[in-house]
Design a protein around this motif. Structure first.
Motif, mmCIF file in Angstrom:
data_model
loop_
_atom_site.group_PDB
_atom_site.id
_atom_site.type_symbol
_atom_site.label_atom_id
_atom_site.label_comp_id
_atom_site.label_asym_id
_atom_site.label_seq_id
_atom_site.Cartn_x
_atom_site.Cartn_y
_atom_site.Cartn_z
ATOM 1 N N ALA A 31 0.843 -1.192 0.000
ATOM 2 C CA ALA A 31 0.000 0.000 0.000
ATOM 3 C C ALA A 31 0.877 1.241 0.000
ATOM 4 O O ALA A 31 1.933 1.265 0.629
ATOM 5 C CB ALA A 31 -0.900 0.010 1.232
ATOM 6 N N GLY A 32 0.416 2.266 -0.683
ATOM 7 C CA GLY A 32 1.096 3.548 -0.641
ATOM 8 C C GLY A 32 0.681 4.300 0.615
ATOM 9 O O GLY A 32 -0.295 3.955 1.270
ATOM 10 N N LEU A 33 1.433 5.333 0.952
ATOM 11 C CA LEU A 33 1.141 6.139 2.135
ATOM 12 C C LEU A 33 0.947 7.589 1.735
ATOM 13 O O LEU A 33 1.691 8.108 0.900
ATOM 14 C CB LEU A 33 2.309 6.081 3.124
ATOM 15 N N SER A 34 -0.018 8.231 2.339
ATOM 16 C CA SER A 34 -0.223 9.656 2.140
ATOM 17 C C SER A 34 0.584 10.393 3.207
ATOM 18 O O SER A 34 0.241 10.349 4.387
ATOM 19 C CB SER A 34 -1.712 9.977 2.265
ATOM 20 N N LEU A 35 1.671 11.047 2.787
ATOM 21 C CA LEU A 35 2.603 11.666 3.728
ATOM 22 C C LEU A 35 2.754 13.154 3.456
ATOM 23 O O LEU A 35 2.475 13.631 2.359
ATOM 24 C CB LEU A 35 3.984 11.009 3.616
ATOM 25 N N GLU A 36 3.244 13.864 4.460
ATOM 26 C CA GLU A 36 3.605 15.267 4.310
ATOM 27 C C GLU A 36 5.099 15.355 4.009
ATOM 28 O O GLU A 36 5.835 14.383 4.182
ATOM 29 C CB GLU A 36 3.261 16.030 5.590
ATOM 30 N N GLY A 37 5.546 16.531 3.599
ATOM 31 C CA GLY A 37 6.937 16.702 3.190
ATOM 32 C C GLY A 37 7.943 16.410 4.283
ATOM 33 O O GLY A 37 8.957 15.745 4.061
ATOM 34 N N THR A 86 -2.568 10.118 12.174
ATOM 35 C CA THR A 86 -3.164 9.053 11.379
ATOM 36 C C THR A 86 -2.817 9.282 9.915
ATOM 37 O O THR A 86 -2.974 10.380 9.401
ATOM 38 C CB THR A 86 -4.690 9.062 11.557
ATOM 39 N N ARG A 87 -2.352 8.223 9.249
ATOM 40 C CA ARG A 87 -1.961 8.336 7.843
ATOM 41 C C ARG A 87 -2.831 7.425 6.995
ATOM 42 O O ARG A 87 -3.057 6.271 7.342
ATOM 43 C CB ARG A 87 -0.491 7.964 7.686
ATOM 44 N N LYS A 88 -3.292 7.951 5.874
ATOM 45 C CA LYS A 88 -4.160 7.189 4.985
ATOM 46 C C LYS A 88 -3.314 6.271 4.107
ATOM 47 O O LYS A 88 -2.281 6.673 3.582
ATOM 48 C CB LYS A 88 -4.979 8.138 4.117
ATOM 49 N N LEU A 89 -3.777 5.031 3.950
ATOM 50 C CA LEU A 89 -3.125 4.086 3.050
ATOM 51 C C LEU A 89 -3.821 4.138 1.701
ATOM 52 O O LEU A 89 -5.047 4.221 1.624
ATOM 53 C CB LEU A 89 -3.190 2.667 3.616
ATOM 54 N N LEU A 90 -3.035 4.093 0.650
ATOM 55 C CA LEU A 90 -3.560 4.217 -0.701
ATOM 56 C C LEU A 90 -3.656 2.837 -1.341
ATOM 57 O O LEU A 90 -2.645 2.212 -1.645
ATOM 58 C CB LEU A 90 -2.646 5.134 -1.523
ATOM 59 N N LEU A 91 -4.884 2.365 -1.513
ATOM 60 C CA LEU A 91 -5.159 1.068 -2.126
ATOM 61 C C LEU A 91 -6.288 1.212 -3.138
ATOM 62 O O LEU A 91 -7.089 2.145 -3.059
ATOM 63 C CB LEU A 91 -5.582 0.046 -1.063
ATOM 64 N N ASN A 92 -6.362 0.264 -4.066
ATOM 65 C CA ASN A 92 -7.469 0.233 -5.020
ATOM 66 C C ASN A 92 -8.750 -0.186 -4.308
ATOM 67 O O ASN A 92 -8.721 -0.856 -3.276
ATOM 68 C CB ASN A 92 -7.192 -0.771 -6.139
ATOM 69 N N ARG A 93 -9.879 0.185 -4.876
ATOM 70 C CA ARG A 93 -11.175 -0.165 -4.295
ATOM 71 C C ARG A 93 -11.344 -1.684 -4.210
ATOM 72 O O ARG A 93 -11.872 -2.208 -3.237
ATOM 73 C CB ARG A 93 -12.298 0.449 -5.146
ATOM 74 N N LEU A 94 -10.870 -2.411 -5.230
ATOM 75 C CA LEU A 94 -10.958 -3.875 -5.220
ATOM 76 C C LEU A 94 -10.180 -4.461 -4.046
ATOM 77 O O LEU A 94 -10.654 -5.373 -3.361
ATOM 78 C CB LEU A 94 -10.388 -4.430 -6.528
ATOM 79 N N GLU A 95 -8.975 -3.947 -3.813
ATOM 80 C CA GLU A 95 -8.154 -4.442 -2.709
ATOM 81 C C GLU A 95 -8.815 -4.139 -1.369
ATOM 82 O O GLU A 95 -8.810 -4.978 -0.465
ATOM 83 C CB GLU A 95 -6.763 -3.806 -2.763
ATOM 84 N N ILE A 96 -9.406 -2.967 -1.246
ATOM 85 C CA ILE A 96 -10.084 -2.607 0.002
ATOM 86 C C ILE A 96 -11.274 -3.532 0.246
ATOM 87 O O ILE A 96 -11.502 -3.989 1.371
ATOM 88 C CB ILE A 96 -10.522 -1.128 -0.024
ATOM 89 N N ASN A 97 -12.020 -3.852 -0.805
ATOM 90 C CA ASN A 97 -13.164 -4.758 -0.656
ATOM 91 C C ASN A 97 -12.715 -6.158 -0.250
ATOM 92 O O ASN A 97 -13.361 -6.811 0.574
ATOM 93 C CB ASN A 97 -13.980 -4.806 -1.943
ATOM 94 N N ARG A 98 -11.609 -6.637 -0.816
ATOM 95 C CA ARG A 98 -11.083 -7.954 -0.431
ATOM 96 C C ARG A 98 -10.653 -7.960 1.033
ATOM 97 O O ARG A 98 -10.904 -8.916 1.761
ATOM 98 C CB ARG A 98 -9.897 -8.334 -1.312
ATOM 99 N N ILE A 99 -10.003 -6.881 1.442
ATOM 100 C CA ILE A 99 -9.569 -6.775 2.839
ATOM 101 C C ILE A 99 -10.778 -6.750 3.760
ATOM 102 O O ILE A 99 -10.786 -7.393 4.813
ATOM 103 C CB ILE A 99 -8.690 -5.520 3.033
ATOM 104 N N LYS A 100 -11.816 -6.029 3.361
ATOM 105 C CA LYS A 100 -13.025 -5.931 4.179
ATOM 106 C C LYS A 100 -13.649 -7.312 4.388
ATOM 107 O O LYS A 100 -14.086 -7.646 5.484
ATOM 108 C CB LYS A 100 -14.026 -4.997 3.508
ATOM 109 N N GLU A 101 -13.671 -8.131 3.336
ATOM 110 C CA GLU A 101 -14.212 -9.488 3.451
ATOM 111 C C GLU A 101 -13.385 -10.326 4.420
ATOM 112 O O GLU A 101 -13.927 -11.066 5.232
ATOM 113 C CB GLU A 101 -14.230 -10.167 2.085
ATOM 114 N N LYS A 102 -12.061 -10.216 4.326
ATOM 115 C CA LYS A 102 -11.184 -11.009 5.188
ATOM 116 C C LYS A 102 -11.275 -10.565 6.649
ATOM 117 O O LYS A 102 -11.213 -11.382 7.558
ATOM 118 C CB LYS A 102 -9.730 -10.894 4.728
#
Length: 161
Positions: A31-37, A86-102
């Motif tokens: 997953a990517g991370l949303s970071l500040e400088g 708190t830092r937001k993780l950057l994932l595709n919607r499909l990956e988020i849905n798979r994680i939600k199921e698991k």
């Protein structure tokens, strides 16, 4: 023959060794991370620890909590630097849905495993995990000790030949 050490690659920023001891890792994702400088600059100096961090799914988005990125001394004074934000993780919607199921399964969680660089971008390896019982941990320790003793014995036999 020279001993080959398992080294952490030069691109690795931080590694959560405790996670593999406490959890069974079933699947890993990048997953990517949303970071500040200022956070990116601190990561270049490896001023981070993810041992006590955890990942939570909230309103169809995934966030990293508890990761401590220490600000550099040279960070600007006009920037409000919160090391444990708190830092937001950057994932595709499909990956988020798979994680939600698991995650909906009993005992399943998401664990931060490794923080590293790829082509100038910071990535976080997260693992879908289930907690280990104490007897599982003891069994892993016995297996690790046995492997170590086996390697030591083989090394002694090779030196005698």
């Amino acid at each position: 023959m020279a001993k080959k050490n398992k080294k952490i690659s030069l691109n690795t920023i931080a590694f959560n060794k405790k996670a593999r001891h406490v959890y069974f890792i079933e699947q890993t994702l990048e997953a990517g991370l949303s970071l500040e400088g200022w956070e990116v600059k601190s990561l270049r100096d490896s001023k981070v620890q993810i041992k006590e961090s955890y990942v939570i799914l909230r309103s169809n988005e995934i966030f990293l909590y508890g990761a401590h990125i220490s600000p550099l001394k040279s960070v600007s004074t006009h920037v409000n630097s919160d090391p444990i934000r708190t830092r937001k993780l950057l994932l595709n919607r499909l990956e988020i849905n798979r994680i939600k199921e698991k995650i909906n399964q009993k005992g399943a969680t998401i664990v931060a495993l490794k923080l590293y660089w790829i082509r100038g971008m910071v990535k976080l390896e997260i693992g879908l995990a289930k907690g280990k019982k104490s007897y599982d941990k003891r069994q892993d320790n016995k297996l690790r000790d046995w492997q170590r003793d086996k390697q030591r014995t083989l090394k002694q036999i090779n030196y005698r030949l």
